[in-house]
Design an enzyme around this catalytic site. Structure first.
Site, PDB file in Angstrom:
ATOM      1  N   PRO A  51       9.950  24.973   6.460  1.00 50.64           N
ATOM      2  CA  PRO A  51       9.950  24.230   5.169  1.00 50.64           C
ATOM      3  C   PRO A  51      10.379  22.749   5.520  1.00 50.64           C
ATOM      4  O   PRO A  51      11.130  22.592   6.447  1.00 50.64           O
ATOM      5  CB  PRO A  51      11.070  24.690   4.424  1.00 50.64           C
ATOM      6  CG  PRO A  51      11.891  25.604   5.174  1.00 50.64           C
ATOM      7  CD  PRO A  51      11.211  26.004   6.203  1.00 50.64           C
ATOM      8  N   ASP A  52       9.846  21.612   4.851  1.00 43.86           N
ATOM      9  CA  ASP A  52      10.373  20.523   5.244  1.00 43.86           C
ATOM     10  C   ASP A  52      11.832  20.405   4.490  1.00 43.86           C
ATOM     11  O   ASP A  52      12.158  21.384   4.162  1.00 43.86           O
ATOM     12  CB  ASP A  52       9.384  19.424   4.570  1.00 43.86           C
ATOM     13  CG  ASP A  52       9.341  19.624   3.048  1.00 43.86           C
ATOM     14  OD1 ASP A  52      10.118  20.127   2.472  1.00 43.86           O
ATOM     15  OD2 ASP A  52       8.386  18.845   2.423  1.00 43.86           O
ATOM     16  N   PHE A  53      12.300  19.141   4.573  1.00 43.22           N
ATOM     17  CA  PHE A  53      13.650  18.945   4.126  1.00 43.22           C
ATOM     18  C   PHE A  53      13.841  18.577   2.789  1.00 43.22           C
ATOM     19  O   PHE A  53      14.757  19.025   2.026  1.00 43.22           O
ATOM     20  CB  PHE A  53      14.404  17.772   5.077  1.00 43.22           C
ATOM     21  CG  PHE A  53      14.520  18.341   6.469  1.00 43.22           C
ATOM     22  CD1 PHE A  53      15.563  19.094   7.120  1.00 43.22           C
ATOM     23  CD2 PHE A  53      13.369  18.047   7.517  1.00 43.22           C
ATOM     24  CE1 PHE A  53      15.531  19.649   8.262  1.00 43.22           C
ATOM     25  CE2 PHE A  53      13.533  18.495   8.884  1.00 43.22           C
ATOM     26  CZ  PHE A  53      14.703  19.235   9.180  1.00 43.22           C
ATOM     27  N   ARG A  54      13.142  17.638   2.333  1.00 46.20           N
ATOM     28  CA  ARG A  54      13.290  17.037   0.777  1.00 46.20           C
ATOM     29  C   ARG A  54      12.667  17.242  -0.415  1.00 46.20           C
ATOM     30  O   ARG A  54      12.941  16.843  -1.221  1.00 46.20           O
ATOM     31  CB  ARG A  54      13.342  15.445   1.179  1.00 46.20           C
ATOM     32  CG  ARG A  54      14.473  15.083   2.048  1.00 46.20           C
ATOM     33  CD  ARG A  54      14.322  13.392   2.357  1.00 46.20           C
ATOM     34  NE  ARG A  54      15.517  12.837   3.276  1.00 46.20           N
ATOM     35  CZ  ARG A  54      15.613  13.297   4.397  1.00 46.20           C
ATOM     36  NH1 ARG A  54      14.397  13.694   4.976  1.00 46.20           N
ATOM     37  NH2 ARG A  54      16.600  12.652   5.027  1.00 46.20           N
ATOM     38  N   ASN A 125      10.608  16.417  15.153  1.00 48.60           N
ATOM     39  CA  ASN A 125      10.794  17.698  15.019  1.00 48.60           C
ATOM     40  C   ASN A 125      11.463  18.262  16.340  1.00 48.60           C
ATOM     41  O   ASN A 125      11.641  17.705  17.392  1.00 48.60           O
ATOM     42  CB  ASN A 125       9.552  18.498  14.837  1.00 48.60           C
ATOM     43  CG  ASN A 125       8.698  18.280  13.574  1.00 48.60           C
ATOM     44  OD1 ASN A 125       9.293  17.851  12.633  1.00 48.60           O
ATOM     45  ND2 ASN A 125       7.390  18.019  13.719  1.00 48.60           N
ATOM     46  N   ASP A 127      11.092  21.813  17.063  1.00 45.89           N
ATOM     47  CA  ASP A 127      10.621  23.123  17.326  1.00 45.89           C
ATOM     48  C   ASP A 127      10.099  23.065  18.645  1.00 45.89           C
ATOM     49  O   ASP A 127       9.792  24.216  19.132  1.00 45.89           O
ATOM     50  CB  ASP A 127       9.881  23.679  16.099  1.00 45.89           C
ATOM     51  CG  ASP A 127       8.782  22.597  15.833  1.00 45.89           C
ATOM     52  OD1 ASP A 127       8.301  22.046  16.624  1.00 45.89           O
ATOM     53  OD2 ASP A 127       8.636  22.299  14.456  1.00 45.89           O
ATOM     54  N   HIS A 144      14.713  13.872  18.603  1.00 47.95           N
ATOM     55  CA  HIS A 144      15.793  14.507  18.111  1.00 47.95           C
ATOM     56  C   HIS A 144      16.299  15.715  18.920  1.00 47.95           C
ATOM     57  O   HIS A 144      16.893  16.677  18.257  1.00 47.95           O
ATOM     58  CB  HIS A 144      15.601  15.038  16.489  1.00 47.95           C
ATOM     59  CG  HIS A 144      15.519  13.596  15.467  1.00 47.95           C
ATOM     60  ND1 HIS A 144      15.120  13.792  14.299  1.00 47.95           N
ATOM     61  CD2 HIS A 144      15.759  12.362  15.844  1.00 47.95           C
ATOM     62  CE1 HIS A 144      15.160  12.589  13.864  1.00 47.95           C
ATOM     63  NE2 HIS A 144      15.669  11.900  14.763  1.00 47.95           N
ATOM     64  N   GLY A 217       3.023  13.523   8.573  1.00 45.72           N
ATOM     65  CA  GLY A 217       4.219  14.526   8.120  1.00 45.72           C
ATOM     66  C   GLY A 217       5.714  13.821   7.866  1.00 45.72           C
ATOM     67  O   GLY A 217       6.298  14.701   8.535  1.00 45.72           O
ATOM     68  N   SER A 219       8.645  11.135   6.017  1.00 44.50           N
ATOM     69  CA  SER A 219       8.888  10.392   4.788  1.00 44.50           C
ATOM     70  C   SER A 219       9.439   9.122   5.305  1.00 44.50           C
ATOM     71  O   SER A 219       9.467   8.246   4.672  1.00 44.50           O
ATOM     72  CB  SER A 219      10.425  10.950   4.114  1.00 44.50           C
ATOM     73  OG  SER A 219      11.195  11.266   4.887  1.00 44.50           O
ATOM     74  N   CYS A 262      -1.076  17.877   6.221  1.00 44.27           N
ATOM     75  CA  CYS A 262      -1.306  17.435   7.657  1.00 44.27           C
ATOM     76  C   CYS A 262      -2.591  18.210   8.332  1.00 44.27           C
ATOM     77  O   CYS A 262      -3.406  17.298   9.123  1.00 44.27           O
ATOM     78  CB  CYS A 262       0.021  17.567   8.500  1.00 44.27           C
ATOM     79  SG  CYS A 262       1.233  16.074   8.371  1.00 44.27           S
TER      80      CYS A 262
END
Length: 346
Positions: A51-54, A125, A127, A144, A217, A219, A262
């Site tokens: 899931p995305d964050f916001r 990301n 992942d 990150h 993808g 924000s 996306c």
């Protein structure tokens, strides 16, 4: 391939040309665009099950509500993790990349590299699915960090992969193997409160060299990655593939916004480029190569992991409050005994 002089001449000729997806695709096909810089965010991995964050209700931060965090982002803040790592590992069990396969969007980045037009890619990301899809490691920076390795957050000692996998499978927090340390182990990802990799400052110098910036993808709300599109030279197309407009993309006349998921966007882009068959084939290879690598498949869902840890934290809080009440009662009794003594008694 067009020379730099030819590109400058073409850029002058294109000054009044309307920019759209077809125009960008044509410039790639005729060799005018050969240096694509990519910034990718959580939106390229949502189709993989992350899931995305916001997003309201469905985003990760809203789904963390049962944990009663001081604020949603605390789960990824090093100061909170240092004393309460359980919430992070609640989602780690369900969100570990060992459960995931690359999406068609990840495969598109690999295809850009295969077509020799990927200048560089930045991803927010953790992942590592870009690498799993075939993006060369020298063409991408995980701004990150990622899940490929781990260490003790406190003493920085590396931690074995097999023990990390075992801890995540069992839903436990792994701790440093040094008895005198005892710090929680964290994957080599950048938490809030930590610095980005030192390579970031160097690699961001590649952005002004781009003749196309592709933003996918994200924000554009988390610095410093959010500032990268602003480094693109005026006159250079910026293509946004996202559910909604983000940052300042759309403010320049050479900006193109392709709104939607996306995966839908890259398939449309691939169709314009005449690369759709290549894209689907590359994606199939990437997915098939990982069929036997899904180490954490079949485990509890994200919401189940959150509910389990929320219950554990509630129980711990009850014990803590019970201990506090016991101490308060003990102190009250002692005070009453002292107050009942004769004034001459010590």
């Amino acid at each position: 391939m067009a020379s730099q002089t030819e590109k400058m001449s073409q850029a002058t000729a294109h000054m009044d040309e309307k920019i759209d997806l077809q125009t960008i695709s044509s410039r790639i096909k005729n060799g005018e665009i050969t240096r694509v810089v990519v910034l990718a965010g959580a939106g390229i991995s949502t189709a993989a099950g992350i899931p995305d964050f916001r997003s309201p209700n469905t985003g990760l931060y809203d789904r963390l509500a049962p944990l009663n965090l001081p604020y949603p982002e605390a789960i990824f803040h090093i100061s909170y993790f240092s004393h309460t790592p359980e919430p992070f590992y609640a989602i780690a069990q369900a969100r570990h990349p060992g459960n995931l396969k690359p999406t068609i969007s990840h495969a598109f980045l690999a295809l850009l590299a295969k077509k020799n037009v990927l200048h560089f890619a930045f991803t927010q990301n953790i992942d590592g699915l870009e690498q799993d899809a075939g993006v060369p490691t020298d063409k991408i920076l995980w701004a990150h960090g990622n899940w490929k390795s781990q260490h003790c957050w406190k003493c920085k000692t590396e931690y074995p992969d097999d023990l990390m996998k075992k801890a995540i499978r069992e839903g436990e927090v792994p701790y440093c193997l040094k008895a005198e340390c005892g710090g929680a182990v964290k994957p080599n990802v950048v938490f809030f409160g930590q610095s980005l990799p030192f390579e970031f400052d160097e690699k961001q110098k590649l952005v002004p060299e781009a003749d196309l910036m592709l933003v996918m993808g994200t924000s554009l709300k988390v610095a410093p990655c959010s500032q990268l599109p602003r480094l693109v030279k005026e006159g250079t197309p910026r293509l946004l593939i996202n559910m909604e407009r983000s940052g300042d993309i759309g403010n320049r006349k050479e900006d193109v916004c392709l709104l939607g998921s996306c995966d839908q966007g890259v398939r449309k882009f691939a169709d314009e480029l005449g690369w759709r068959e290549d894209l689907e084939a590359l994606w199939k290879v990437a997915v098939d190569s990982m069929k036997d690598d899904r180490e954490f498949e079949g485990g509890p869902s994200l919401d189940e992991c959150i509910a389990r840890v929320a219950s554990q934290m509630d129980e711990r809080l009850k014990i803590s409050e019970g201990h506090k009440r016991m101490l308060e009662g003990h102190l009250s009794n002692k005070l009453a005994q002292i107050m009942s003594r004769p004034a001459s008694q010590p």
